[in-house]
Design a protein around this motif. Structure first.
Motif, short mmCIF file in Angstrom:
data_model
loop_
_atom_site.label_atom_id
_atom_site.label_comp_id
_atom_site.label_asym_id
_atom_site.label_seq_id
_atom_site.Cartn_x
_atom_site.Cartn_y
_atom_site.Cartn_z
N ASP A 1 50.16 50.63 45.64
CA ASP A 1 49.05 49.76 45.26
C ASP A 1 47.89 49.90 46.24
OD1 ASP A 1 50.58 48.64 43.13
OD2 ASP A 1 51.61 47.36 44.57
N GLY A 2 46.74 50.30 45.72
CA GLY A 2 45.56 50.43 46.55
C GLY A 2 45.36 51.80 47.15
N HIS B 1 47.42 42.61 41.52
CA HIS B 1 48.38 41.81 42.30
C HIS B 1 47.71 40.60 42.93
CE1 HIS B 1 52.06 44.23 42.14
NE2 HIS B 1 51.26 45.27 42.07
N SER C 1 56.80 51.90 48.62
CA SER C 1 56.17 50.69 48.10
C SER C 1 57.17 49.55 48.11
CB SER C 1 55.69 50.93 46.66
OG SER C 1 55.25 49.73 46.05
N ALA D 1 47.25 48.47 53.37
CA ALA D 1 47.60 47.11 53.78
C ALA D 1 47.77 47.02 55.30
CB ALA D 1 48.91 46.67 53.10
N ASP E 1 49.82 41.12 51.12
CA ASP E 1 49.59 42.53 50.81
C ASP E 1 50.60 43.42 51.54
OD1 ASP E 1 48.48 44.83 49.79
OD2 ASP E 1 46.83 44.91 51.23
N ALA F 1 46.03 46.90 43.28
CA ALA F 1 45.98 45.86 44.30
C ALA F 1 45.21 44.64 43.79
CB ALA F 1 45.34 46.40 45.58
N TYR G 1 45.22 37.19 50.60
CA TYR G 1 45.96 38.35 50.09
C TYR G 1 46.20 39.36 51.21
CZ TYR G 1 47.18 42.47 47.33
OH TYR G 1 47.81 43.58 46.84
N ASP G 2 45.14 39.71 51.94
CA ASP G 2 45.28 40.69 53.03
C ASP G 2 46.18 40.17 54.14
OD1 ASP G 2 43.56 42.39 51.70
OD2 ASP G 2 41.80 41.74 52.82
#
Length: 256
Positions: free
Chosen positions: A18-19, A28, A139, A200, A62, A25, A57-58
């Motif tokens: 993701d991302g 999510h 992941s 992330a 994440d 991302a 989120y970060d």
């Protein structure tokens, strides 16, 4: 391998999903926001600060396994829940139930909106493989294989260490380096011979803790300095930026 932006000793590349490979991302983040905001309204009477789809989120979810993300965010609001069990219904007031609610939402959003890959990442991975380097997808998502198949990218990876595999092997998730270390071991390379590609902060921490040969931060949301602070050797906004002059003569997003 200067035109790949990698040191000469690198024999394998380990990619987050993701991302980095896919544009999921933001999906999510939206699913987490809907999940947590609904929970906070139902259980806090509206007095709790809503989930911030950027900062929270970060900072709290994440890159983490789903249940770890639930615990981490709720702890930031001074909330604890019973653990529950993995088969808890999505309306259960447990860590596992809340995680299942988020998963149902993200799957619905993916079904409704589809999945897109970063084409430049797929091109980079194909070039990496053409040069004889091994590749792995690493992941925390238990939907990793389905997402890869949706963008026709499952065949681009020699090894997959995702949420399903991690649970089977009892591997702790990021920011611990165990999933990346498992991918390197499955590929038969030492961590010093592997490069980690992550967007992330937890992934940066994992790359640094695992002492990998190169940790590359992919900055999709304007957090370059935070990625460097958490362990990125190089930060780029897109993997296409890694192609260029020989190492030592270029500056890609700045190096620490």
């Amino acid at each position: 391998m200067s035109d790949l932006g990698l040191p000469a000793q690198i024999r394998a590349c380990l990619f987050d999903l993701d991302g980095v490979v896919t544009r999921t991302a933001v999906v999510h983040a939206a699913a987490w926001k809907e999940t947590f905001d609904t929970f906070l309204r139902e259980h806090g009477g509206g007095g709790q600060r809503p989930f911030d789809a950027a900062h929270d989120y970060d900072e709290y979810v994440d890159g983490l396994p789903r249940a770890d993300g639930v615990r981490s965010f709720l702890a930031s609001r001074g909330i604890t829940l019973p653990e529950g069990s993995p088969d808890d219904p999505p309306d259960a007031s447990t860590v596992q139930g809340l995680g299942n609610r988020k998963n149902d939402l993200v799957l619905r959003k993916i079904r409704e909106g589809g999945v897109e890959a970063y084409d430049t990442t797929l091109e980079y991975i194909r070039e990496v493989r053409a040069r004889g380097l091994a590749t792995a997808i690493v992941s925390s998502s238990k939907n990793c294989l389905d997402v890869l198949r949706a963008v026709d990218a499952a065949g681009l990876f020699d090894v997959r260490i995702d949420g399903v595999v991690a649970a089977e092997r009892g591997l702790p998730g990021k920011p611990r380096p165990d999933t990346f270390l498992a991918a390197a071991a499955d590929l038969g390379v030492d961590p010093s011979q592997a490069a980690v590609f992550e967007d992330a902060l937890a992934g940066m921490d994992a790359g640094r803790a695992g002492r990998f040969g190169r940790v590359i931060g992919v900055d999709r949301v304007g957090q370059a300095e935070a990625l460097r602070a958490h362990g990125a050797d190089v930060v780029v906004q897109d993997l296409a930026e890694l192609a260029g002059p020989a190492e030592g003569t270029r500056s890609v997003g700045g190096e620490r």
